[in-house]
Design a protein around this motif. Structure first.
Motif: not given
Lengths: 356, 356
Positions: A87-99, A147-150
């Motif tokens: 999820s691109h959108l989730h990565s913007m809200h929870f970047p460290e989770r995505d990382l 890239p435009v998102d995390f």
């Protein structure tokens, strides 16, 4: 493509693409082990592998705990590496989770692969999101990385791990960069998993389709069977010039046209246009169309299923299995959007209607 | 370049480039706050800012704990972001440590900047290592990104954070990609900090210089005063076309020639050739030369100090301050090489001689 008798490991194997790949691998006679953490909201669904449950071993683990299944890695002839958060959108809200999911876990997993199975063939599920807003269409593999998102940043870092460890002889990796993939077994019970998942869910629930903006942006969705085929080919490829390949659909259509085709396949009313929500505007990439020439030339792959056909097959699949993919009652899709709380939780369908 | 009265934050400000930048900022009338964790073996040295100790505030913290100094971030007019681990070789032995320092910590720091000082000017110290083994020389900013070590992957991910958050209006970042930087205040008491640090240490200790391989690979070292100038310009730049700039030296010389010039400046014997150690061979990038055209055109910067002059100034600096940079006795340089142990520890000089 000979997979008979091969030991194959599929990370994220209970997810959308991973499970379709697993089903096909079993047909081809491979001995498949799945590693999947079944994280809420990440797309894994045990029902996805129902037809082959008896023939497949499932390890319930996160790839960041790869030391736990080192022996399985060591015994693998081919590894399909599809674990990740999409999820691109989730990565913007929870970047460290995505990382954590898309980069840290991949690093640990690949270091374990290097240690336990040096030089093993591995095929990584990357994303066209690493290119960001296209500077030109169609987008080839030489396009700049912006890239435009995390999610795009983190998936690209994982791509670089694969490339670099291949250069040093520690792995033998192929990296696929997927455009929007759709088809049977995509998660419908999680929000923010891409617009095609949302279309299918809304159609199955009898809700009207909504298009953000003017609906003129192009997308080239690729049907999951075609994507599975690209993984299978990459898993056995030899002597290619390239290691990274775009994987896109056979046609680029506007979002409005895609919505119309989907609605028509479902016998639903015409889609309606809606203004672009602010949090999506920033990570929107405009129009996208894949240049599939490299993978055609080097791996002899091309997409076969057109959208009108693929979306019909997709809807047919879910209609027979709806309770497994869209649980009813108050326990609905999982969401980890920040307006609810920091942790993933299940939403009601009323909430889902607001968020996807 | 007006910095008078500005609040300036320098991360990694006790390190090599950060401290030189701090000294110059104080001269220019800026109010400087340094954030530095003083991690063993990472290059930070409190002596570096001796001349301005009374005029500078030092916060002893890791940037991943940015919430601790949120108010300082909020009050900053310009942020120079130089915190990081620079050792390519260490990153191959301790990839997750490198990921933590160069990516995870940067993510936390930048999210704090976004929250506390949305749109703040920030200048990031990137590395030419993101380009990997050059496909052509000189290397411009359009060169493909193909790092050959984890350090390059992780620094590139941090670069992408800066770019992406600038695109979304959350930051106003400039990214510099530095070639080999040398000069006063580079760490001499840590191994694997680059060949120029090793040259200077060996010359000061009266040890012969050693060159790996045939010594014909090109490098274009850039003197730290020139680099400081590029940061100062980027910190106040307006309306440029680009955000990423290569920063290289005024001349490309072979490693053998650089060693000869350094030895000659020190009055030391001719350097000797040594075979390439295995662990360095994989991450070697061959010859490198920076294309400085973009930064010349857009920021009106060019390198001024030639190597023969810069290395002489560097040796002069250390000769007067040796005990602060090369402590004597059994407590020598810090090393976290794996053959010693997982954790950094101090080496004896006999050990250092074997490892650098």
């Amino acid at each position: 493509m000979n997979y008979r008798g091969l030991n194959v490991l599929v990370t994220g194997g209970l997810g959308f693409i991973g499970s379709n790949l697993t089903l096909r691998l079993v047909e081809l006679g491979a001995k498949v082990t799945i590693v999947d953490p079944i994280l809420p909201g990440c797309g894994g669904n045990a029902c996805n592998i129902d037809p082959v449950r008896e023939s497949v071993r499932v390890i319930g683990a996160d790839i960041s705990d790869a030391a736990q299944f080192r022996d399985t890695i060591a015994a693998s002839d081919v590894i399909f590496n599809l674990a990740g958060e999409i999820s691109h959108l989730h990565s913007m809200h929870f970047p460290e989770r995505d990382l954590q999911i898309n980069t840290v876990a991949q690093l640990r997993f690949l270091l374990e692969c290097k240690a336990a199975a040096r030089g093993v063939r591995i095929v990584y599920a990357g994303t066209r999101q690493v290119y960001g807003k296209p500077r030109y269409l169609p987008v080839d593999e030489g396009h700049s990385i912006e890239p435009v998102d995390f999610n795009g940043v983190h998936k690209y870092a994982a791509t670089q791990y694969h490339r670099m460890l291949t250069r040093t002889g520690d792995l033998d990796a192929y990296m696929l960069r997927l455009t929007n993939v759709y088809g049977p077994r995509m998660a419908l019970d999680a929000v923010c998993q891409g617009f095609l998942s949302t279309y299918v869910r809304r159609l199955l629930l009898g809700q009207p389709l909504e298009i953000y903006g003017d609906g003129r942006q192009l997308r080239d969705p690729v049907y999951v069977d075609d994507v599975v085929q690209s993984f299978l080919i990459a898993g056995r490829a030899q002597g290619t010039i390239s290691r990274s390949f775009n994987v896109g659909g056979p046609e680029a259509l506007s979002l409005a046209e895609l919505a119309r085709l989907a609605a028509s396949a479902a016998g639903a009313p015409e889609p309606v246009l809606r203004p672009f929500p602010d949090d999506r505007k920033n990570i929107d990439i405009g129009s996208y169309r894949t240049d599939n020439n490299r993978i055609g030339r080097e791996l002899d792959w091309s997409p076969r299923v057109r959208f009108a056909d693929g979306i019909r097959r997709t809807l047919d699949f879910y209609r027979e299995r709806l309770p497994h993919y869209l649980p009813t009652g108050d326990v609905g899709p999982v969401c980890n959007m920040p307006e609810h709380s920091g942790a993933p939780r299940r939403l009601t369908y009323a909430e889902v209607a607001r968020h996807s």
